[in-house]
Design a protein around this motif. Structure first.
Motif, short mmCIF file in Angstrom:
data_model
loop_
_atom_site.label_atom_id
_atom_site.label_comp_id
_atom_site.label_asym_id
_atom_site.label_seq_id
_atom_site.Cartn_x
_atom_site.Cartn_y
_atom_site.Cartn_z
N MET A 211 41.22 47.07 -2.95
CA MET A 211 40.80 46.06 -3.93
C MET A 211 41.99 45.50 -4.69
SD MET A 211 37.34 47.53 -5.67
CE MET A 211 37.03 46.06 -6.63
N GLY A 212 42.93 46.35 -5.01
CA GLY A 212 44.05 45.87 -5.80
C GLY A 212 45.07 46.94 -6.09
N MET A 213 46.17 46.50 -6.69
CA MET A 213 47.31 47.37 -7.00
C MET A 213 47.62 47.23 -8.49
SD MET A 213 51.18 46.74 -5.62
CE MET A 213 51.10 47.46 -3.98
N ARG A 214 47.41 48.33 -9.22
CA ARG A 214 47.73 48.28 -10.65
C ARG A 214 49.22 48.53 -10.83
NH1 ARG A 214 44.74 52.45 -14.21
NH2 ARG A 214 42.89 51.50 -13.31
N LEU A 215 49.82 47.78 -11.75
CA LEU A 215 51.26 47.90 -11.98
C LEU A 215 51.53 48.53 -13.33
CD1 LEU A 215 52.31 44.33 -10.79
CD2 LEU A 215 52.36 46.44 -9.46
N LYS A 216 52.66 49.23 -13.40
CA LYS A 216 53.12 49.75 -14.68
C LYS A 216 54.32 48.90 -15.08
CE LYS A 216 55.31 53.80 -15.89
NZ LYS A 216 55.78 55.05 -15.37
N GLY A 217 54.40 48.58 -16.34
CA GLY A 217 55.51 47.74 -16.74
C GLY A 217 55.27 47.18 -18.12
N PRO A 218 55.97 46.10 -18.46
CA PRO A 218 55.77 45.52 -19.79
C PRO A 218 54.31 45.12 -19.98
CG PRO A 218 56.97 44.02 -18.31
CD PRO A 218 56.93 45.34 -17.64
N LEU A 219 53.78 45.40 -21.17
CA LEU A 219 52.41 44.99 -21.46
C LEU A 219 52.42 43.49 -21.75
CD1 LEU A 219 51.16 47.99 -23.61
CD2 LEU A 219 50.86 47.58 -21.15
N LEU A 220 51.47 42.79 -21.13
CA LEU A 220 51.43 41.34 -21.22
C LEU A 220 50.36 40.96 -22.24
CD1 LEU A 220 51.68 40.85 -17.38
CD2 LEU A 220 53.55 40.71 -19.04
N GLY A 221 50.82 40.62 -23.44
CA GLY A 221 49.89 40.38 -24.55
C GLY A 221 49.21 39.03 -24.44
N LEU A 222 47.92 39.05 -24.77
CA LEU A 222 47.18 37.80 -24.79
C LEU A 222 47.36 37.12 -26.12
CD1 LEU A 222 43.95 39.00 -23.06
CD2 LEU A 222 45.42 37.16 -22.27
N ASP A 223 47.25 35.81 -26.11
CA ASP A 223 47.36 35.02 -27.31
C ASP A 223 46.00 35.03 -28.00
OD1 ASP A 223 48.46 33.41 -29.14
OD2 ASP A 223 48.63 31.64 -27.87
N GLY A 224 45.75 36.06 -28.79
CA GLY A 224 44.44 36.21 -29.41
C GLY A 224 43.51 37.01 -28.52
N ALA A 225 42.40 37.43 -29.10
CA ALA A 225 41.43 38.24 -28.33
C ALA A 225 40.60 37.30 -27.47
CB ALA A 225 40.54 39.03 -29.28
N LEU A 226 41.17 36.96 -26.35
CA LEU A 226 40.56 35.92 -25.54
C LEU A 226 39.64 36.50 -24.48
CD1 LEU A 226 41.01 32.73 -24.81
CD2 LEU A 226 42.06 33.78 -22.83
N SER A 227 38.45 35.92 -24.37
CA SER A 227 37.66 36.24 -23.19
C SER A 227 37.32 34.92 -22.53
CB SER A 227 36.43 37.05 -23.57
OG SER A 227 35.31 36.23 -23.64
N ILE A 228 37.67 34.81 -21.27
CA ILE A 228 37.40 33.55 -20.56
C ILE A 228 36.09 33.69 -19.80
CG2 ILE A 228 39.83 32.89 -20.35
CD1 ILE A 228 39.49 33.80 -17.32
#
Lengths: 333, 229
Positions: A211-228
């Motif tokens: 299904m997918g590959m989870r990565l470890k690394g820098p946390l990628l912050g969202l601009d606000g608590a966004l739900s699309i």
């Protein structure tokens, strides 16, 4: 020509039947599935002179052991750098060999690569779903997982002495960072998130399946608590969950989802990435969609040439000896 | 109408009509989906309708983002902006134990009797908004406000296929044994994965769905029939 029956003495998890996949059903929640590494899969069939896209077995790091109970068949093993044991000999993947009644074959994880492919000079009997034998791993629909204790039946099995030996590996695959087109939600991330995604190193984690590959690394912050609103996902979508962790979605991806996507990996690089293992570093680089298209088109042309080249039979042992003598005897070679 | 075009890697174009969910945006998604199906561009491999946008997938060897965008713009000019009328489908549901483990909790949470919750669910007309999560998982929208409940804190594992589950305005009939954080209010013998190769999925996006109540004995009978094809 006849039938070969191979008993599965051991199959690791995530060893599945795959064909070229079942595109066209994403609107019903069904991803295309198919091989994680399409180049290696196609190479296995080309090396046997098979039709492209027919069923083969995708082997995970868990490995596969077979025991030939009936008949005989020539087979090709490609993908990564797996260890292949057959008839007291240890070789590696990217090889064509013949398996005869009573013989055993073991394919296990080697020094590199996450997926190997086993294709047969014959037809692998398997279940069909929506016109394809590709296994969708979460549901098990399609050809399904290969299980310890089951038998694989190969009909129209043939022995192809003219195809035995090592398969030349592709020399045109990119080696640099994984190419991705940013978006579609890159504007919803913190200003620094996209820059960090493109400049810092990630690591493949063991939360990695079809299904997918989870990565470890820098946390990628969202601009606000966004739900699309939930929107379509493709193979290669890099989605970022609420905690800032990136996951690259692969062959058995969900078809829609509400996590924002920072980028999408271009199609030839999803398969390159799929061969990487937990602990390996990953870097991304941004390409424009026009560049992505140009890169993929060039890749497809090179791939077609490569497959054509390896699909030419090498001739019988005798023919090869004669040819090699001639070549070596030529002063200008 | 304002459509936003986003290139996805080398092989898809995302056409977005709005940032927030609305009937209007979804109607546009369905209208464009229909127009593209009637007027397929060479190289387009499939379209995926979602809530506010539509994905157009293509073979990068045959066509490209700008050709697909031009084609979509032409389709949008001719598109009739009206609600797409889908087929009306009826789905049977048994609300009895042991198939409705969360019915009492839903009733308690919204301050209704279990019968009132069931009647509200039966009275609602649902729209098939999109598929996602897993094969045949069709997101139905239209649960009346009086039975809206949030997702559970923690998903429950191994929820059987055929479970009728709700969260917020949405309802879903599961097709696989899977974990879910939604509330399980019944079980249906109706198969969304029909097993019919000519029509493998019961719903098309845009269909309208209503539920019909059946008792346990009827469920058992119908479930046996569908199980044996």
């Amino acid at each position: 020509m006849g039938e070969a029956v191979l008993s599965v003495s051991f199959a690791g998890p995530l060893v599945t039947v795959q064909d070229a996949g079942r595109p066209g059903h994403m609107r019903y929640g069904v991803p295309a599935s198919g091989p994680m590494d399409r180049l290696a899969f196609d190479a296995a069939h080309a090396a046997l002179g098979n039709a492209q896209g027919v069923s083969a077995i995708e082997i995970s790091l868990g490995g596969l052991m077979l025991h030939c109970k009936e008949g005989a068949v020539t087979l090709a093993i490609t993908g990564g750098d797996f260890v292949v044991e057959h008839g007291g000999q240890k070789t590696s993947s990217w090889t064509v060999l013949s398996l005869h009644k009573g013989e055993r074959l073991a394919i296990r994880a080697g020094t590199a690569g996450s997926w190997a492919y086993l294709a047969f000079a014959g037809r692998l009997g398997s279940e069909d779903w929506l016109g394809s034998q590709a296994t969708h791993s979460t549901s098990g629909f399609g050809g399904g997982a290969v299980q310890t204790g089951q038998s694989l039946e190969i009909s129209d099995a043939t022995i192809r002495d003219d195809r035995l030996g090592a398969i030349p590996q592709a020399e045109f695959t990119a080696t640099g960072p994984i190419r991705a087109v940013t978006g579609p939600q890159d504007h919803h991330f913190e200003e620094t998130a996209v820059a960090r995604f493109l400049s810092e190193a990630f690591t493949v984690t063991d939360a990695y399946d079809r299904m997918g590959m989870r990565l470890k690394g820098p946390l990628l912050g969202l601009d606000g608590a966004l739900s699309i609103p939930s929107e379509p996902i493709v193979r290669g979508s890099v989605q970022v969950s609420g905690d800032g962790v990136a996951t690259v979605l692969l062959a058995d991806h969900q078809t829609t989802g509400g996590y924002p996507k920072i980028a999408t990996v271009i199609s030839c690089d999803t398969d390159r990435l799929a061969q990487w293992r937990a602990g390996q570093p990953v870097r991304f680089t941004a390409v424009s969609s026009a560049q992505a298209l140009a890169d993929v088109r060039r890749f497809m042309v090179q791939k077609a040439h490569y497959l054509e080249r390896i699909s030419v039979p090498r001739g019988s042992l005798e023919q090869r000896l004669i040819r090699e003598n001639l070549i070596h005897g030529c002063a200008f070679d | 109408m304002n459509a936003r075009f986003t290139s996805i890697a080398d092989h898809a174009l995302l056409v977005t009509f709005a940032d927030e969910i609305s009937d209007n945006a979804h109607d546009l998604v369905l209208a464009l989906d229909k127009a593209l199906a009637a007027n397929m561009l060479d190289g387009v491999t499939e379209t995926v309708p979602a809530l506010v946008n539509l994905l157009v997938s293509f073979d990068p060897v045959v066509t490209d983002h700008s050709k697909v965008e031009t084609h979509v713009r032409q389709c949008l000019e001719a598109v009739e902006i009206q609600a797409v009328k889908g087929t009306v489908r009826q789905v049977e549901v048994c609300y009895e134990a042991p198939f409705a483990p969360d019915l009492d909790a839903v009733a308690a949470a919204v301050g209704l009797s279990t019968d009132a919750v069931i009647n509200a669910h039966l009275a609602a007309k649902f729209d098939v908004l999109m598929y996602g999560f897993a094969p045949g998982y069709a997101y139905l929208s239209g649960a009346p406000e009086q039975i809206h409940v949030p997702r559970k804190q923690t998903p429950v594992r191994d929820v059987p296929a055929g479970s009728v589950i709700i969260a917020g305005a949405q309802c879903l009939i599961t097709t696989l044994t899977m974990p879910t954080g939604w509330s399980i209010i019944g079980r249906s013998p109706t198969r969304i994965l029909t097993g019919d190769p000519k029509h493998p999925f019961l719903f098309d996006v845009g269909d309208r769905v209503t539920f019909q109540r059946i008792d346990l004995a009827t469920f058992e009978r119908l479930n046996r029939e569908t199980a044996h094809g």
